[in-house]
Design a protein around this motif. Structure first.
Motif, short mmCIF file in Angstrom:
data_model
loop_
_atom_site.label_atom_id
_atom_site.label_comp_id
_atom_site.label_asym_id
_atom_site.label_seq_id
_atom_site.Cartn_x
_atom_site.Cartn_y
_atom_site.Cartn_z
N SER A 1 15.96 28.31 -8.15
CA SER A 1 14.68 27.83 -8.69
C SER A 1 13.81 27.35 -7.54
O SER A 1 14.24 27.37 -6.38
CB SER A 1 14.94 26.70 -9.69
N HIS A 2 12.60 26.92 -7.83
CA HIS A 2 11.74 26.47 -6.74
C HIS A 2 11.07 25.15 -7.03
O HIS A 2 10.74 24.84 -8.18
CB HIS A 2 10.72 27.55 -6.35
N VAL A 3 10.88 24.38 -5.96
CA VAL A 3 10.33 23.02 -6.11
C VAL A 3 8.83 22.95 -5.76
O VAL A 3 8.21 21.91 -5.91
CB VAL A 3 11.11 21.99 -5.25
N PRO B 1 15.86 30.19 -13.58
CA PRO B 1 15.16 29.66 -14.75
C PRO B 1 13.67 29.60 -14.45
O PRO B 1 13.08 28.54 -14.42
CB PRO B 1 15.77 28.26 -14.90
N ASP B 2 13.06 30.75 -14.18
CA ASP B 2 11.67 30.75 -13.69
C ASP B 2 10.84 31.83 -14.37
O ASP B 2 9.91 32.36 -13.78
CB ASP B 2 11.68 30.94 -12.17
N ALA B 3 11.20 32.18 -15.61
CA ALA B 3 10.41 33.18 -16.33
C ALA B 3 10.61 32.97 -17.83
O ALA B 3 10.27 31.90 -18.33
CB ALA B 3 10.78 34.59 -15.88
N ASP C 1 8.75 27.92 -1.16
CA ASP C 1 7.43 28.58 -1.13
C ASP C 1 7.41 29.84 -2.00
O ASP C 1 6.86 30.86 -1.63
CB ASP C 1 6.97 28.87 0.30
N GLU C 2 7.98 29.67 -3.21
CA GLU C 2 7.97 30.79 -4.16
C GLU C 2 6.54 31.15 -4.53
O GLU C 2 6.22 32.29 -4.78
CB GLU C 2 8.77 30.42 -5.41
N GLU C 3 5.67 30.15 -4.55
CA GLU C 3 4.28 30.38 -4.97
C GLU C 3 3.43 31.00 -3.86
O GLU C 3 2.27 31.30 -4.09
CB GLU C 3 3.64 29.08 -5.45
N SER C 4 3.99 31.15 -2.67
CA SER C 4 3.20 31.80 -1.62
C SER C 4 3.95 33.00 -1.04
O SER C 4 3.80 34.11 -1.55
CB SER C 4 2.77 30.81 -0.55
N ILE D 1 6.46 23.70 -16.43
CA ILE D 1 7.19 24.90 -16.87
C ILE D 1 7.54 25.80 -15.68
O ILE D 1 8.45 26.61 -15.72
CB ILE D 1 6.38 25.68 -17.96
N ASP D 2 6.78 25.64 -14.58
CA ASP D 2 6.93 26.52 -13.40
C ASP D 2 6.92 25.68 -12.14
O ASP D 2 5.89 25.46 -11.56
CB ASP D 2 5.80 27.54 -13.40
N ASP D 3 8.03 25.23 -11.61
CA ASP D 3 9.36 25.53 -12.06
C ASP D 3 10.22 24.27 -11.96
O ASP D 3 11.42 24.32 -11.93
CB ASP D 3 9.91 26.67 -11.17
N LYS D 4 9.49 23.11 -11.90
CA LYS D 4 10.24 21.87 -11.68
C LYS D 4 10.91 21.36 -12.95
O LYS D 4 12.01 20.80 -12.88
CB LYS D 4 9.30 20.80 -11.07
ZN LIG Z 1 7.80 30.03 -10.63
#
Ligand SMILES: [Zn+2]
Length: 478
Positions: free
Chosen positions: A87-89, A176-178, A152-155, A118-121
């Protein structure tokens, strides 16, 4: 053995789960190069969120490892095999217009509202608490379970790239990211540029056009490869036709086709504007491509030799060609769906470069080499050169793999719903794992608020997801 009521066990931790998730969401973990440094490559906020998640894991008895702040993991259980939960913080910037402050993490009408809910914390904390449920029950495990936290999942996904350079790849895992129930297949994604330099065009040796209506001076449409462009602009220098005649032909074309646009005569030029409908490049047929529509009109004029080549290539291969049929790369796949082609950026300078930037998404049953060679050949005939900007191969886990069947079983047992498995055209974090699927947290039918103002997770769904993850962890690692 008595059966475990996972929701009941999870409810015992409910208050702590909510409070800890709120504290986690109150950390503004947005990419911040200004505060980046040793051990915090993406800034202080993300570093703080990473430490927070690791602390919760440590307190639950897990061992942890930090990989230079790019990513970190927390582990429990024992055995050869490793079950990964990725997952990503980090979160995307909050933007404007929130009804409650984006980092206050208030609960309003049963919704926990915050950037990252919900995304993703939110789901990250749900998964950690799921492990706490499993650990609290003292259930025997024959595998190790490892949380991997990306930053840095968002970048740029440097986090997972760096992490897996030195760390063990899980035997299998989920993110757990979708969406629930489960995403097991993702198309290959390609961004590519087809470009023709002025020199390359000259080498084609196209003969000059004797009686051109106009010369195309420049053309511009679109900003991003993965979006259908909603604006297109062509600048023409009238030759055989006068300005007024070109304007009239364009207006007539708009009238006949129902398309929107304007034409203006400006100095010695005629400027044509086309308006389309922008949608995500994943499903381009749902939009109206202003760029290819405008080139389709230009193809009705007699243009100078170079423009004629550019416009003909676009009209033949790209206009309304959302599946690559005319190019010869159309390919349908029963499981993963059809290859899709989006022409996201179109640019032309009479004495400079002419180019098309495409986003192509393809199922696993056609090879990248096969379709890209065909595409390159088609455009090479018009002196265009193909360059791959980005390529992610298709990602797919066998639907009969125990990872898939186990998670399906868990989902059905806890929700009473059938767990249909999903193939998508986008990319989830699950593709960072060799054998990885996306599993939740968004339940079917719920609106997706990720990346939007007033992002939220229903408190009940947070608890429900935690219970599902608890059973999932146990069933995969037992
Ligand atoms: Zn995400």
């Amino acid at each position: 053995m008595t059966t475990i009521n996972w929701l009941e066990e999870t409810n015992k931790l409910k208050d702590e789960l909510i409070a800890t998730t709120q504290d986690f969401l109150r950390i503004k973990s947005v990419l911040d190069p200004a505060t980046a440094g040793e051990g915090a490559p993406f800034g202080k906020g993300i570093r703080e969120a990473l430490d927070f998640a690791l602390d919760v894991c440590k307190q639950a008895g897990m061992t942890t490892k930090d990989v230079r702040g790019y990513a970190a993991h927390a582990e429990f259980g024992q055995g050869e095999e490793l079950v990964g939960i990725l997952s990503h913080v980090d979160v995307v910037p909050e933007g404007d217009g929130w009804s409650t402050p984006p980092y206050a993490a208030e609960i309003v009408d049963g919704k926990l509202v915050a950037r990252g809910a919900i995304d993703d914390k939110g789901p990250t904390m749900a998964a950690i608490f799921a492990a706490k449920v499993v650990l609290g029950l003292g259930l025997p495990l024959s595998k190790r379970v490892r949380f991997i936290f990306g930053t840095d999942e968002e970048s740029s996904w440097q986090c997972v790239k760096t992490y897996f350079e030195t760390e063990e790849m899980p035997t299998m895992g989920f993110t757990p990211d979708a969406d629930f129930p489960l995403i097991y297949a993702e198309k290959g994604l390609t961004d590519l540029t087809l470009s023709q330099s002025y020199e390359a065009f000259q080498k084609l040796g196209a003969s000059a056009v004797e009686q051109a209506d106009a010369k195309l001076v420049s053309f511009q449409s679109g900003l991003r490869m993965n979006m259908v462009p909603d604006k297109g602009t062509a600048k023409l220098a009238p030759q055989g036709l006068d300005s007024q005649a070109i304007v009239e032909r364009y207006e007539k074309h708009l009238e006949q086709t129902g398309l929107k646009g304007q034409a203006e005569a400006k100095d010695s030029l005629v400027v044509l504007h086309m308006e389309g409908v922008s949608v995500h490049g994943m499903d381009p047929k749902k939009g109206v491509n202003a760029g290819t529509e405008l080139l389709h009109f230009l193809h009705t004029l007699t243009l100078d030799a170079r423009a004629a080549v550019y416009v003909a290539a676009a009209d033949c291969y790209l206009h309304k060609q959302h599946d690559g049929q005319a190019i010869g790369i159309a390919h349908d796949d029963e499981e993963m769906g059809a290859l899709t082609l989006n022409t996201g950026v179109l640019e032309y300078e009479a004495e400079g470069d002419a180019l098309f930037r495409l986003n192509i998404r393809y199922p696993h049953s056609i090879s990248f080499e096969k379709w890209s060679t065909t595409l390159a050949d088609r455009f090479a005939a018009a002196a265009f050169d193909l360059q791959v900007v980005e390529h992610l191969t298709p990602h797919r886990v066998d639907p009969n793999h125990p990872l898939v069947t186990t998670l399906q079983k868990v989902y059905t047992e806890q929700t009473g719903e059938e767990a249909g498995i999903i193939a998508i055209g986008g990319a989830t974090y699950g593709r960072s794992l060799d054998v990885g699927v996306a599993f939740g947290p968004l339940f079917p039918g719920r609106p997706d608020s990720a990346h939007q103002r007033d992002e939220y997770i229903l408190v009940d769904d947070l608890v429900k997801a935690t219970a599902i993850y608890a059973q999932a962890i146990y069933e995969l690692a037992k």
